[in-house]
Design a protein around this motif. Sequence first.
Motif, PDB file in Angstrom:
ATOM      1  N   VAL A 466      -4.640 -19.943 125.419  1.00 20.18           N
ATOM      2  CA  VAL A 466      -3.376 -20.043 126.227  1.00 20.18           C
ATOM      3  C   VAL A 466      -3.127 -20.680 126.805  1.00 20.18           C
ATOM      4  CG1 VAL A 466      -1.679 -18.436 126.400  1.00 20.18           C
ATOM      5  CG2 VAL A 466      -3.397 -17.519 125.166  1.00 20.18           C
ATOM      6  N   PRO A 467      -3.125 -20.727 128.214  1.00 20.30           N
ATOM      7  CA  PRO A 467      -2.246 -22.304 128.895  1.00 20.30           C
ATOM      8  C   PRO A 467      -2.172 -23.364 128.011  1.00 20.30           C
ATOM      9  CG  PRO A 467      -3.673 -21.079 130.125  1.00 20.30           C
ATOM     10  CD  PRO A 467      -3.957 -20.490 128.326  1.00 20.30           C
ATOM     11  N   LEU A 468      -3.476 -24.011 127.650  1.00 22.53           N
ATOM     12  CA  LEU A 468      -3.198 -24.916 126.984  1.00 22.53           C
ATOM     13  C   LEU A 468      -2.348 -24.537 125.679  1.00 22.53           C
ATOM     14  CD1 LEU A 468      -7.422 -25.482 126.097  1.00 22.53           C
ATOM     15  CD2 LEU A 468      -5.767 -26.863 127.400  1.00 22.53           C
ATOM     16  N   ALA A 469      -2.414 -23.645 125.193  1.00 18.61           N
ATOM     17  CA  ALA A 469      -1.499 -24.369 124.285  1.00 18.61           C
ATOM     18  C   ALA A 469       0.418 -24.299 124.730  1.00 18.61           C
ATOM     19  CB  ALA A 469      -1.664 -23.226 123.389  1.00 18.61           C
ATOM     20  N   ILE A 470       0.615 -23.842 125.656  1.00 16.87           N
ATOM     21  CA  ILE A 470       1.422 -23.551 126.628  1.00 16.87           C
ATOM     22  C   ILE A 470       2.150 -25.619 126.731  1.00 16.87           C
ATOM     23  CG2 ILE A 470       3.148 -23.024 128.163  1.00 16.87           C
ATOM     24  CD1 ILE A 470       1.845 -20.180 127.889  1.00 16.87           C
ATOM     25  N   LEU A 471       0.892 -25.799 127.411  1.00 16.26           N
ATOM     26  CA  LEU A 471       1.048 -26.999 128.083  1.00 16.26           C
ATOM     27  C   LEU A 471       1.005 -28.266 126.307  1.00 16.26           C
ATOM     28  CD1 LEU A 471      -2.338 -26.821 130.421  1.00 16.26           C
ATOM     29  CD2 LEU A 471       1.012 -27.023 130.716  1.00 16.26           C
ATOM     30  N   ALA A 472      -0.018 -27.961 125.365  1.00 19.18           N
ATOM     31  CA  ALA A 472       0.366 -28.500 124.166  1.00 19.18           C
ATOM     32  C   ALA A 472       1.526 -28.389 123.441  1.00 19.18           C
ATOM     33  CB  ALA A 472      -0.537 -28.533 123.256  1.00 19.18           C
ATOM     34  N   ALA A 473       2.520 -27.401 123.674  1.00 19.86           N
ATOM     35  CA  ALA A 473       4.163 -27.085 123.505  1.00 19.86           C
ATOM     36  C   ALA A 473       4.551 -28.092 123.325  1.00 19.86           C
ATOM     37  CB  ALA A 473       4.126 -26.286 123.153  1.00 19.86           C
ATOM     38  N   GLY A 474       4.145 -28.823 125.054  1.00 22.20           N
ATOM     39  CA  GLY A 474       5.938 -28.943 126.269  1.00 22.20           C
ATOM     40  C   GLY A 474       5.114 -31.047 125.946  1.00 22.20           C
ATOM     41  N   ALA A 475       3.426 -30.769 125.645  1.00 21.25           N
ATOM     42  CA  ALA A 475       2.935 -32.528 125.413  1.00 21.25           C
ATOM     43  C   ALA A 475       3.942 -32.555 123.875  1.00 21.25           C
ATOM     44  CB  ALA A 475       1.624 -32.245 125.533  1.00 21.25           C
ATOM     45  N   ILE A 476       4.286 -32.050 122.822  1.00 21.28           N
ATOM     46  CA  ILE A 476       4.818 -32.247 122.053  1.00 21.28           C
ATOM     47  C   ILE A 476       5.918 -32.683 121.545  1.00 21.28           C
ATOM     48  CG2 ILE A 476       5.172 -31.740 119.157  1.00 21.28           C
ATOM     49  CD1 ILE A 476       2.161 -29.761 119.601  1.00 21.28           C
ATOM     50  N   PHE A 477       7.244 -31.582 122.849  1.00 22.25           N
ATOM     51  CA  PHE A 477       8.394 -31.024 122.242  1.00 22.25           C
ATOM     52  C   PHE A 477       9.191 -31.612 123.435  1.00 22.25           C
ATOM     53  CE2 PHE A 477       6.644 -27.934 119.744  1.00 22.25           C
ATOM     54  CZ  PHE A 477       7.109 -28.548 118.471  1.00 22.25           C
ATOM     55  N   ALA A 478       8.752 -32.299 125.166  1.00 23.75           N
ATOM     56  CA  ALA A 478       9.382 -31.865 126.456  1.00 23.75           C
ATOM     57  C   ALA A 478      10.208 -33.180 126.076  1.00 23.75           C
ATOM     58  CB  ALA A 478       8.017 -31.876 126.850  1.00 23.75           C
ATOM     59  N   GLY A 479       9.489 -34.255 125.155  1.00 21.19           N
ATOM     60  CA  GLY A 479      10.265 -35.873 125.432  1.00 21.19           C
ATOM     61  C   GLY A 479      11.517 -36.365 124.029  1.00 21.19           C
ATOM     62  N   TRP A 480      11.482 -35.415 123.034  1.00 18.34           N
ATOM     63  CA  TRP A 480      12.018 -34.892 122.356  1.00 18.34           C
ATOM     64  C   TRP A 480      13.259 -33.762 122.346  1.00 18.34           C
ATOM     65  CZ3 TRP A 480      13.231 -30.274 119.119  1.00 18.34           C
ATOM     66  CH2 TRP A 480      14.101 -30.457 117.943  1.00 18.34           C
ATOM     67  N   ILE A 481      13.117 -33.276 123.556  1.00 20.49           N
ATOM     68  CA  ILE A 481      14.557 -32.261 124.209  1.00 20.49           C
ATOM     69  C   ILE A 481      14.542 -32.872 125.150  1.00 20.49           C
ATOM     70  CG2 ILE A 481      14.802 -30.281 125.097  1.00 20.49           C
ATOM     71  CD1 ILE A 481      12.645 -29.152 122.967  1.00 20.49           C
ATOM     72  N   PHE A 482      14.264 -33.332 126.096  1.00 21.87           N
ATOM     73  CA  PHE A 482      14.933 -34.244 127.868  1.00 21.87           C
ATOM     74  C   PHE A 482      15.429 -35.649 127.609  1.00 21.87           C
ATOM     75  CE2 PHE A 482      13.185 -29.979 128.374  1.00 21.87           C
ATOM     76  CZ  PHE A 482      13.707 -28.990 128.933  1.00 21.87           C
ATOM     77  N   TYR A 483      14.965 -36.432 126.609  1.00 23.92           N
ATOM     78  CA  TYR A 483      15.536 -37.398 126.402  1.00 23.92           C
ATOM     79  C   TYR A 483      16.893 -37.931 126.653  1.00 23.92           C
ATOM     80  CZ  TYR A 483      15.695 -42.232 124.714  1.00 23.92           C
ATOM     81  OH  TYR A 483      16.042 -43.845 124.910  1.00 23.92           O
ATOM     82  N   SER A 519      18.498 -40.315 118.532  1.00 24.95           N
ATOM     83  CA  SER A 519      18.277 -38.931 117.678  1.00 24.95           C
ATOM     84  C   SER A 519      17.827 -38.217 117.391  1.00 24.95           C
ATOM     85  CB  SER A 519      18.798 -40.181 116.454  1.00 24.95           C
ATOM     86  OG  SER A 519      17.576 -40.535 116.523  1.00 24.95           O
ATOM     87  N   HIS A 520      16.400 -38.536 117.707  1.00 26.90           N
ATOM     88  CA  HIS A 520      15.544 -37.460 118.694  1.00 26.90           C
ATOM     89  C   HIS A 520      16.187 -36.416 119.864  1.00 26.90           C
ATOM     90  CE1 HIS A 520      13.311 -39.901 115.870  1.00 26.90           C
ATOM     91  NE2 HIS A 520      13.739 -41.115 116.858  1.00 26.90           N
ATOM     92  N   SER A 521      17.100 -36.167 120.216  1.00 26.42           N
ATOM     93  CA  SER A 521      17.586 -34.913 121.145  1.00 26.42           C
ATOM     94  C   SER A 521      18.722 -34.427 120.191  1.00 26.42           C
ATOM     95  CB  SER A 521      17.809 -35.987 122.328  1.00 26.42           C
ATOM     96  OG  SER A 521      18.106 -34.844 123.235  1.00 26.42           O
ATOM     97  N   VAL A 522      17.885 -32.980 121.021  1.00 24.63           N
ATOM     98  CA  VAL A 522      18.744 -31.619 120.850  1.00 24.63           C
ATOM     99  C   VAL A 522      20.010 -31.275 121.576  1.00 24.63           C
ATOM    100  CG1 VAL A 522      17.490 -31.284 118.824  1.00 24.63           C
ATOM    101  CG2 VAL A 522      16.770 -30.205 121.834  1.00 24.63           C
ATOM    102  N   LEU A 523      19.565 -32.266 122.810  1.00 25.24           N
ATOM    103  CA  LEU A 523      20.632 -32.477 123.607  1.00 25.24           C
ATOM    104  C   LEU A 523      21.990 -32.934 123.858  1.00 25.24           C
ATOM    105  CD1 LEU A 523      17.766 -30.789 126.209  1.00 25.24           C
ATOM    106  CD2 LEU A 523      19.486 -29.148 124.650  1.00 25.24           C
ATOM    107  N   SER A 524      23.305 -32.622 123.886  1.00 17.89           N
ATOM    108  CA  SER A 524      24.516 -33.783 124.546  1.00 17.89           C
ATOM    109  C   SER A 524      24.926 -34.094 125.176  1.00 17.89           C
ATOM    110  CB  SER A 524      25.184 -33.513 123.205  1.00 17.89           C
ATOM    111  OG  SER A 524      25.746 -32.422 123.398  1.00 17.89           O
ATOM    112  N   ILE A 525      23.727 -33.248 126.573  1.00 17.82           N
ATOM    113  CA  ILE A 525      24.887 -33.585 128.567  1.00 17.82           C
ATOM    114  C   ILE A 525      24.107 -34.984 128.363  1.00 17.82           C
ATOM    115  CG2 ILE A 525      22.634 -32.706 129.151  1.00 17.82           C
ATOM    116  CD1 ILE A 525      23.856 -31.544 130.670  1.00 17.82           C
ATOM    117  N   GLY A 526      25.554 -35.779 129.136  1.00 15.40           N
ATOM    118  CA  GLY A 526      25.359 -36.393 129.906  1.00 15.40           C
ATOM    119  C   GLY A 526      24.277 -37.117 130.263  1.00 15.40           C
TER     120      GLY A 526
END
Length: 681
Positions: A466-483, A519-526
């Motif tokens: 389960v911890p591996l799955a949580i970290l895997a989600a971060g390894a996949i989505f963290a860059g896209w979300i917070f870029y 264009s990959h990011s879902v957040l628009s804050i400057g």
Amino acid sequence: MAYLAVFLPLFSFVIIGLFGRQMGDKAAQFISCTGLVISAALSCFLFYDVVWNDAPRLISLGDWIAAGNFAVDWTLRIDTLTAVMMCVINIVSACVHIYSVGYMSHDSAKGRFMAYLSLFTFAMLMLVTSDNLLQLFFGWEGVGLASYLLIGFWNTRESANKAAIKAFVVNRVGDFGLTLGIMTTFVVFGSISFDVIFENAPAQAAATFNFLGYDTHALTLIGLLLFIGAMGKSAQLGLHTWLPDAMEGPTPVSALIHAATMVTAGVFLVARFSPLYEYAPIALMVVCVVGALTAIIAATIGMTQFDIKRVIAYSTMSQLGYMFFALGVSAYGAAIFHLMTHAFFKALLFLGAGSVIHAIADEQDMRNMGGLWKKIPFTYAFMWIGGLALAGMPFFAGYFSKDMILEAAYADHTWFGEFAFWMGIGAALLTAFYTWRLIIMTFHGKPRAPHDVMHHAHESPAIMLVPLAILAAGAIFAGWIFYQPFVGTNDAPQAVVSHAVSGDVVAHEAKAEGEAHESHSVLSIGRDTFWGNSLYVSPENDTVAAAHHVPYWVKKLPIAIGLIGILLATFVYGLVPAIARLSTKIFMPLHRLFFKKWYFDEIYHALIVVPVFKIGALFWKGGDQATIDGFGPDGVSSMSRKSGRLLSQFQVGYIFHYAFVMMVGVIGLVTWIFIRMGGLN
């Protein structure tokens, strides 16, 4: 909320430390895991409140030290940089805590281990929430102490004890530089409070400081001294030798130390002092060059190692090099962005390696693995995700952050920025190569482990997956979300970017926001809105803004290089393994140099360890034993024994012996009185 997020790990440590034996291992595990999960959740709420509600805060816990004009309060500083670090630390630490329940299930000291993990986490939280240099130093040294306890946790192993001592001693070298930096800061600014230092940095931009008899630029000196401390904690070239040996600790320790906590303390320190470093261009240049050399040299070592944890450890050292040369070109946001994404995929790789080790009877040598993907398919999938993120493949977290660092280095338009860019490109090739070398040697090919080990190989329990799955989600989505928030374009287009060091001015045409990765990011804050006042970049040094306008080939070269590295490793180790053996023979001197870790340990042993031990033996035997003890307590006691033996010769029971001694005593007494009275006169 902030109190609980910071102090729950401390409460867990104290409760387990005091009552661990009475409550039992399961209760200790429950308390520590629950405390960290709650801290992680509260950290996420704080992050939202600080960033999206624009609510940074200073929380005073009371007066600490007041001596003359030196006053220090104990205050929690929670701004955007702190909130990001708290989220990373607590989320990864919570995953490590939960994972440890399964991984350490057969250990006899599970409660003590969980207590140490909580202590380590609290010390790191103290470091990142500090509001002054003394409070930061408290957390800094607390992390060093806890890492010593964790690395040497299996203290029945001599190798673990040596590794713990080595980590402690090497870090003390760096900490000496940090201590001098704190002292120099107080002399120059009259305070060690961050607000005072940062507000007065522009006024001290031309100040000088007499150091070792030479007048030096004060801010450059402070920056270099603080960086020496950062080099020790973050295992930069020269003070890195403790890092691979730290693998002697349990695998959860490796994940905690090498992913999001201890080794990132140096990156945080330099980023926190960005308002000072912006006025110390020479210090930034040194940071950049050391980081670039660390990235490439660590990568060359990593591709020759066979211990699965050491390969990942050297990849950590290499990725830290990326973060530091990003700091060196004033791309502070990019460095923290890579720190965050790296925490997820590196913790994932370490815990995945632990799952492999758990499956095959504690084996760590990849030469004794192979063919494991069918036995542990979930671990295999998670290692692929971590490997793709580490190699910087598109749409995984490492792709967004590492590429931004390389683009910022290129956009710096200085000789050291260009040097860092090409060293980073070389390190990217080697990183992809040794990452896929690890995956192929571990999971593919014919099994090389003994038959009974392969027969009993099994997937890890859910408590570890389960911890591996949580970290895997971060390894996949963290860059896209917070870029976009971390390193995206500003609200207003940046038209001109120059660098204060070189004086070069490079004009850039404003581009559409959809170019590059935006264009990959879902957040628009400057980006400016996101970091607020927690990071400072001079307008002429904003390499993150300039990075969005680099040539097309600069953006795509890291991807191509990463693919080449993956394909090359697949061909060499997967399709034609004989090439690896042949290459080793052909390039034997170079391979030996890399395999022996550039002989840093041997050089340090010959130049430092052996002379220090000889000097120590000289002072011990010649100074302490022969001189101090010889003329001191040992000499006095020896003289007493000799005098006693001499006088005992008269204790024979004959009266004339006693009469003779009495006669001698009387004569001696009369003579002394006679002399004292001045003779006959």
